[in-house]
Enzyme design. Structure first.
Site, PDB file in Angstrom:
ATOM      1  CG  HIS A  16      68.254  -6.113   2.246  1.00  0.00           C
ATOM      2  ND1 HIS A  16      68.069  -7.359   2.796  1.00  0.00           N
ATOM      3  CD2 HIS A  16      67.034  -5.736   1.762  1.00  0.00           C
ATOM      4  CE1 HIS A  16      66.808  -7.718   2.658  1.00  0.00           C
ATOM      5  NE2 HIS A  16      66.159  -6.764   2.049  1.00  0.00           N
ATOM      6  CB  CYS A  35      64.144  -8.553  -1.539  1.00  0.00           C
ATOM      7  SG  CYS A  35      63.426  -8.098   0.054  1.00  0.00           S
ATOM      8  CG  HIS A  41      64.373  -3.027  -0.764  1.00  0.00           C
ATOM      9  ND1 HIS A  41      65.131  -3.870  -1.526  1.00  0.00           N
ATOM     10  CD2 HIS A  41      63.967  -3.745   0.306  1.00  0.00           C
ATOM     11  CE1 HIS A  41      65.169  -5.058  -0.950  1.00  0.00           C
ATOM     12  NE2 HIS A  41      64.479  -5.022   0.161  1.00  0.00           N
ATOM     13  CG  HIS A  43      63.211  -4.549   4.828  1.00  0.00           C
ATOM     14  ND1 HIS A  43      61.942  -4.857   4.404  1.00  0.00           N
ATOM     15  CD2 HIS A  43      64.048  -5.102   3.918  1.00  0.00           C
ATOM     16  CE1 HIS A  43      62.013  -5.575   3.293  1.00  0.00           C
ATOM     17  NE2 HIS A  43      63.285  -5.734   2.968  1.00  0.00           N
ATOM     18  CG  ASP A  81      69.793   2.584  13.083  1.00  0.00           C
ATOM     19  OD1 ASP A  81      68.819   2.238  12.391  1.00  0.00           O
ATOM     20  OD2 ASP A  81      69.800   3.614  13.788  1.00  0.00           O
ATOM     21  CG  HIS A  82      69.732   5.313   9.686  1.00  0.00           C
ATOM     22  ND1 HIS A  82      69.098   4.852  10.829  1.00  0.00           N
ATOM     23  CD2 HIS A  82      68.908   6.234   9.164  1.00  0.00           C
ATOM     24  CE1 HIS A  82      67.948   5.490  10.978  1.00  0.00           C
ATOM     25  NE2 HIS A  82      67.807   6.334   9.975  1.00  0.00           N
ATOM     26  CD  GLU A 127      63.436  -8.833   5.014  1.00  0.00           C
ATOM     27  OE1 GLU A 127      64.586  -8.630   4.627  1.00  0.00           O
ATOM     28  OE2 GLU A 127      62.735  -9.787   4.608  1.00  0.00           O
TER      29      GLU A 127
HETATM   30 NI    NI Z   1      64.196  -6.720   1.399  1.00  0.00          NI
END
Ligand code: NI
Length: 138
Positions: A16, A35, A41, A43, A81-82, A127
């Protein structure tokens, strides 16, 4: 009859970026830090879904945790996911993909699928190892 709370943990990896297009780059970096990195990037998210109810006299269980697993996977994990949370998830589109906003969206998706007699109590979304959000539907 006692009221009990049971929790299922699931996991997803996703990318995100937190970015407010009404702000300057400087403001975004000041508020969102890493972020706000322009190229996204990732998580490793941990999602805890806690439901409450009274144990069924025949099973001794509030609900079948295998069923809860399937609901969480079909409604949430398979979508996230992914994926890129800014671009790939229709039910998050137009929202800042913060763990706060994701938790509220997840709440509504799970709550709609629970069996009669079982209520959603809390969504907890981690997160990082240090940061998590809890949502109790208020
Ligand atoms: Ni982030």
């Amino acid at each position: 009859m006692p009221l009990l709370y049971i929790t299922r943990k699931e996991h997803f990896n996703a990318a995100h970026q937190l970015w407010n297009s009404n702000w300057t780059e400087e403001q975004n970096l000041a508020i969102f830090g890493k972020c706000a990195n322009p190229h996204f990037h990732g998580h490793n998210f941990d999602l805890y879904v806690c439901v409450k109810g009274q144990p069924n006299p025949d099973t001794g269980c509030v609900m079948d945790l295998k069923k809860l697993k399937v609901i969480i996977r079909e409604e949430v994990i398979d979508h996230l996911d992914h994926q890129n949370l800014n671009l790939d998830v229709p039910w998050l589109s137009g929202q800042m993909p913060s763990i706060e906003n994701i938790s509220v969206a997840v709440w509504h998706r799970i709550a709609a699928k629970l069996p009669v007699g079982v209520q959603l109590h809390k969504i907890t979304l981690w997160e990082t190892q240090n940061n998590f959000v809890e949502y109790l539907g208020e």
